[in-house]
Design a protein around this motif. Structure first.
Motif, PDB file in Angstrom:
ATOM      1  N   UNK A 176     -24.555  26.042  23.926  1.00 13.67           N
ATOM      2  CA  UNK A 176     -24.067  24.679  24.146  1.00 13.67           C
ATOM      3  C   UNK A 176     -24.511  23.754  23.014  1.00 13.67           C
ATOM      4  N   UNK A 177     -25.772  23.892  22.610  1.00 12.89           N
ATOM      5  CA  UNK A 177     -26.304  23.032  21.546  1.00 12.89           C
ATOM      6  C   UNK A 177     -25.575  23.254  20.227  1.00 12.89           C
ATOM      7  N   UNK A 178     -25.256  24.507  19.919  1.00 12.43           N
ATOM      8  CA  UNK A 178     -24.586  24.794  18.656  1.00 12.43           C
ATOM      9  C   UNK A 178     -23.163  24.229  18.629  1.00 12.43           C
ATOM     10  N   UNK A 179     -22.492  24.210  19.774  1.00 12.87           N
ATOM     11  CA  UNK A 179     -21.104  23.783  19.802  1.00 12.87           C
ATOM     12  C   UNK A 179     -20.884  22.305  20.037  1.00 12.87           C
TER      13      UNK A 179
ATOM     14  N   UNK B  80     -23.429  17.171  14.352  1.00  9.65           N
ATOM     15  CA  UNK B  80     -24.134  18.369  14.794  1.00  9.65           C
ATOM     16  C   UNK B  80     -24.164  19.376  13.665  1.00  9.65           C
ATOM     17  N   UNK B  81     -24.151  20.651  14.020  1.00  7.17           N
ATOM     18  CA  UNK B  81     -24.221  21.689  13.001  1.00  7.17           C
ATOM     19  C   UNK B  81     -22.872  21.952  12.347  1.00  7.17           C
TER      20      UNK B  81
ATOM     21  N   UNK C 284     -30.254  27.403   9.249  1.00  5.69           N
ATOM     22  CA  UNK C 284     -30.391  26.848  10.604  1.00  5.69           C
ATOM     23  C   UNK C 284     -29.433  27.546  11.556  1.00  5.69           C
ATOM     24  N   UNK C 285     -28.176  27.706  11.119  1.00  9.22           N
ATOM     25  CA  UNK C 285     -27.171  28.372  11.960  1.00  9.22           C
ATOM     26  C   UNK C 285     -27.553  29.828  12.193  1.00  9.22           C
ATOM     27  N   UNK C 286     -28.029  30.505  11.162  1.00  7.48           N
ATOM     28  CA  UNK C 286     -28.420  31.915  11.298  1.00  7.48           C
ATOM     29  C   UNK C 286     -29.604  32.072  12.245  1.00  7.48           C
ATOM     30  N   UNK C 287     -30.589  31.192  12.136  1.00  7.66           N
ATOM     31  CA  UNK C 287     -31.741  31.252  13.033  1.00  7.66           C
ATOM     32  C   UNK C 287     -31.299  31.154  14.494  1.00  7.66           C
ATOM     33  N   UNK C 288     -30.375  30.250  14.779  1.00  4.41           N
ATOM     34  CA  UNK C 288     -29.924  30.076  16.163  1.00  4.41           C
ATOM     35  C   UNK C 288     -29.094  31.279  16.628  1.00  4.41           C
ATOM     36  N   UNK C 289     -28.317  31.862  15.737  1.00  2.00           N
ATOM     37  CA  UNK C 289     -27.538  33.053  16.100  1.00  2.00           C
ATOM     38  C   UNK C 289     -28.466  34.222  16.439  1.00  2.00           C
ATOM     39  N   UNK C 290     -29.512  34.393  15.652  1.00  2.00           N
ATOM     40  CA  UNK C 290     -30.490  35.452  15.926  1.00  2.00           C
ATOM     41  C   UNK C 290     -31.214  35.168  17.246  1.00  2.00           C
ATOM     42  N   UNK C 291     -31.529  33.891  17.491  1.00  2.31           N
ATOM     43  CA  UNK C 291     -32.184  33.516  18.753  1.00  2.31           C
ATOM     44  C   UNK C 291     -31.291  33.824  19.948  1.00  2.31           C
ATOM     45  N   UNK C 292     -29.987  33.616  19.811  1.00  2.00           N
ATOM     46  CA  UNK C 292     -29.042  33.961  20.883  1.00  2.00           C
ATOM     47  C   UNK C 292     -29.098  35.459  21.173  1.00  2.00           C
ATOM     48  N   UNK C 293     -29.085  36.263  20.123  1.00  2.00           N
ATOM     49  CA  UNK C 293     -29.140  37.715  20.282  1.00  2.00           C
ATOM     50  C   UNK C 293     -30.424  38.153  20.972  1.00  2.00           C
ATOM     51  N   UNK C 294     -31.559  37.635  20.526  1.00  2.00           N
ATOM     52  CA  UNK C 294     -32.840  38.017  21.106  1.00  2.00           C
ATOM     53  C   UNK C 294     -32.979  37.521  22.549  1.00  2.00           C
TER      54      UNK C 294
END
Length: 232
Positions: A26-29, A64-65, A101-111
């Motif tokens: 939600x935060x990313x979008x 936002x991002x 920043x975007x990559x960090x959040x994508x990895x966090x989603x996966x984990x």
């Protein structure tokens, strides 16, 4: 099989990890990471505006991002416009930092999703391998929360050190120059902070689930059998 207390804690941890996953998505979008007030410096200088008149030259910005918008106030009324960060504006920003920043959040989603699976696995059964047990669940929650913290820290660095808001406000502004009067971190930024906090809570829950509480033994009463009892 895990005990009822351990099952409850791990099931709660899996739910929290899933909620964290939803929060990050939600935060990313949503384009509400940062809002602020921008002053049209060029317009104010042209008319030599004083303090009461500066209101006509103060607009707003949010972003936002991936996208955002602003209201330009240059003395002729407010003009709304929207913009996207990718693919054009990112060339004018610190490209590497924004992509990180975007990559960090994508990895966090996966984990976060991986931690959901590990918590459910440990709630259902006791894994044979230690890495699949509570230690693995702690590892994935730690990594998910850690990458969210890295993303939040990087975004703060982009705003404060690389003047992200000012760069966005002045994108494709050939005539007017805008300066930043006020900046505020908004709900999407704090949603990511809440996501990192959720994974920290999960680490605590998993640690508590590994505590072995002593079992309460009930004292059995001794049965005295008499000769009269045997007769009956």
């Amino acid at each position: 099989m895990p005990g009822c207390f351990k099952k409850t804690l791990l099931a709660l941890a899996s739910l929290i990890s899933f909620v964290s996953f939803i929060l990050i998505v939600v935060a990313m979008g949503t384009p509400k990471w940062m809002t602020g007030k921008i002053l049209c410096k060029t317009g104010a200088d042209l008319v030599n505006a004083t303090d009461p008149e500066l209101v006509k030259f103060i607009g707003e910005i949010y972003y936002g991002l991936f996208r955002g918008g602003k209201i330009r106030q240059c003395g002729l009324g407010g003009r709304r416009s929207k913009f996207t960060i990718f693919p054009h504006m990112v060339k004018k920003l610190n490209t590497g930092l924004h992509v990180i920043i975007v990559m960090f959040l994508c990895v966090a989603i996966l984990f976060s999703l991986v931690s959901v699976g590990f918590c459910i696995l440990n709630a259902i059964k006791v894994p044979y391998r230690a890495i699949n047990g509570p230690a693995g669940a702690c590892l994935w929650n730690f990594l998910a929360g850690g990458f969210v913290v890295l993303a939040v820290t990087s975004f703060m660095a982009a705003v404060k050190l690389h003047h992200l808001t000012e760069r966005i406000a002045n994108f494709r502004e050939n005539v007017f120059r805008f300066i930043i009067l006020e900046e505020r971190f908004e709900e999407c930024f704090w949603i990511c902070v809440a996501s990192a906090t959720a994974h920290a809570v999960n680490l605590l829950l998993i640690a508590i689930s590994g505590i072995h509480f002593p079992k309460i033994k009930t004292k059995t009463e001794e049965v005295n059998v008499t000769a009269e009892d045997i007769m009956y």
